[in-house]
Design a protein around this motif. Structure first.
Motif, short mmCIF file in Angstrom:
data_model
loop_
_atom_site.label_atom_id
_atom_site.label_comp_id
_atom_site.label_asym_id
_atom_site.label_seq_id
_atom_site.Cartn_x
_atom_site.Cartn_y
_atom_site.Cartn_z
N VAL A 81 -14.80 -1.31 -9.64
CA VAL A 81 -13.98 -0.62 -10.63
C VAL A 81 -13.13 -1.63 -11.40
N MET A 82 -12.56 -2.60 -10.68
CA MET A 82 -11.73 -3.63 -11.31
C MET A 82 -12.55 -4.45 -12.31
N LYS A 83 -13.78 -4.82 -11.90
CA LYS A 83 -14.64 -5.60 -12.80
C LYS A 83 -15.04 -4.78 -14.02
N GLY A 84 -15.32 -3.50 -13.82
CA GLY A 84 -15.67 -2.61 -14.93
C GLY A 84 -14.54 -2.49 -15.94
N LYS A 85 -13.31 -2.35 -15.44
CA LYS A 85 -12.14 -2.27 -16.33
C LYS A 85 -11.97 -3.56 -17.11
N ALA A 86 -12.16 -4.69 -16.44
CA ALA A 86 -12.01 -5.99 -17.09
C ALA A 86 -13.06 -6.14 -18.20
N GLU A 87 -14.30 -5.74 -17.93
CA GLU A 87 -15.35 -5.84 -18.93
C GLU A 87 -15.10 -4.92 -20.11
N SER A 88 -14.62 -3.70 -19.84
CA SER A 88 -14.36 -2.77 -20.93
C SER A 88 -13.19 -3.26 -21.79
N LEU A 89 -12.19 -3.86 -21.17
CA LEU A 89 -11.07 -4.42 -21.92
C LEU A 89 -11.53 -5.57 -22.80
N GLU A 90 -12.39 -6.42 -22.25
CA GLU A 90 -12.95 -7.55 -23.00
C GLU A 90 -13.74 -7.05 -24.21
N TYR A 91 -14.56 -6.02 -24.01
CA TYR A 91 -15.35 -5.44 -25.10
C TYR A 91 -14.44 -4.84 -26.17
N LYS A 92 -13.40 -4.15 -25.74
CA LYS A 92 -12.46 -3.52 -26.67
C LYS A 92 -11.78 -4.58 -27.54
N ILE A 93 -11.33 -5.67 -26.92
CA ILE A 93 -10.68 -6.75 -27.66
C ILE A 93 -11.65 -7.38 -28.64
N LYS A 94 -12.89 -7.57 -28.22
CA LYS A 94 -13.90 -8.17 -29.10
C LYS A 94 -14.15 -7.30 -30.33
N LEU B 68 0.82 -1.22 0.00
CA LEU B 68 0.00 0.00 0.00
C LEU B 68 0.85 1.27 0.00
N PRO B 69 1.89 1.41 0.86
CA PRO B 69 2.67 2.65 0.85
C PRO B 69 3.41 2.88 -0.47
N LYS B 70 3.86 1.81 -1.14
CA LYS B 70 4.60 1.97 -2.39
C LYS B 70 3.68 2.12 -3.60
N GLY B 71 2.38 2.02 -3.38
CA GLY B 71 1.42 2.17 -4.48
C GLY B 71 1.35 0.96 -5.40
N LEU B 72 1.79 -0.19 -4.91
CA LEU B 72 1.75 -1.41 -5.72
C LEU B 72 0.38 -2.09 -5.66
N ALA B 73 -0.43 -1.71 -4.68
CA ALA B 73 -1.74 -2.33 -4.52
C ALA B 73 -2.68 -1.35 -3.82
N LYS B 74 -3.98 -1.66 -3.90
CA LYS B 74 -4.96 -0.89 -3.13
C LYS B 74 -5.89 -1.90 -2.45
N GLU B 75 -6.49 -1.47 -1.37
CA GLU B 75 -7.34 -2.36 -0.60
C GLU B 75 -8.54 -2.82 -1.42
N ALA B 76 -8.96 -4.06 -1.23
CA ALA B 76 -10.06 -4.63 -2.00
C ALA B 76 -11.39 -4.30 -1.35
N THR B 77 -11.80 -3.02 -1.45
CA THR B 77 -13.11 -2.61 -0.95
C THR B 77 -14.14 -2.90 -2.05
N LYS B 78 -15.42 -2.78 -1.69
CA LYS B 78 -16.47 -3.06 -2.68
C LYS B 78 -16.36 -2.15 -3.90
N SER B 79 -16.10 -0.88 -3.66
CA SER B 79 -16.01 0.06 -4.79
C SER B 79 -14.80 -0.26 -5.67
N ASN B 80 -13.66 -0.61 -5.05
CA ASN B 80 -12.48 -0.95 -5.83
C ASN B 80 -12.68 -2.23 -6.64
N ILE B 81 -13.40 -3.18 -6.06
CA ILE B 81 -13.70 -4.43 -6.77
C ILE B 81 -14.60 -4.14 -7.97
#
Length: 149
Positions: free
Chosen positions: A46-59, A31-44
């Motif tokens: 956001v992560m799922k949204g990015k994954a879906e948008s990447l999948e759509y872009k590739i398709k 966390l201090p080095k910025g290598l990760a962020k806590e897995a809160t509901k909102s962060n999860i």
């Protein structure tokens, strides 16, 4: 503790993955080095949204690549160059020449690196050139070279 990696971390995982690490490792290093962020509901979410948008872009990119391959089957790119009496060109037709001609004649813009032409075209006539449009998607393009009088 569950964290979402923001960069690749050796021994833990790749960017965008959710991994379980010890509390101390997360709080004192990741966390201090910025290598990760806590897995809160909102962060999860956001992560799922990015994954879906990447999948759509590739398709959509794959669909566009397939359309370009289908279009290339029906077209011929015409180029002209100076040649000797036996049909050998003075110089050669490079992938850059073919790319520019394809854009000018048929309005299909492809990077010159996508054309598989190790030595270029060195003779008059029609040649089939392999074009790697997208990862795993390639097609053939007919290139007709005629002599300049």
């Amino acid at each position: 503790m569950q964290v979402i990696l923001t960069q690749d971390v050796k021994g833990q995982g790749k960017k965008g993955q959710m991994v379980k690490v010890s509390d101390g490792y997360a709080r004192n290093y990741l966390l201090p080095k910025g290598l990760a962020k806590e897995a809160t509901k909102s962060n999860i979410n956001v992560m799922k949204g990015k994954a879906e948008s990447l999948e759509y872009k590739i398709k959509t990119e794959k669909e566009e690549a397939q359309a370009i391959v289908e279009k290339m089957k029906e077209i011929t790119v015409k180029l002209s160059a100076k040649a000797g009496a036996n049909g050998k060109l003075f110089g050669s037709i490079t992938s850059k020449d073919v790319s520019e001609a394809l854009t000018m004649q048929h309005h299909i813009k492809l990077d010159k690196k996508k054309f598989v032409m190790p030595d270029g075209i060195k003779t008059l006539g029609t040649t089939e050139v392999e074009v790697k449009v997208y990862t795993g998607i390639s097609g053939k393009l007919k290139v007709e070279v005629e002599q300049i009088n």
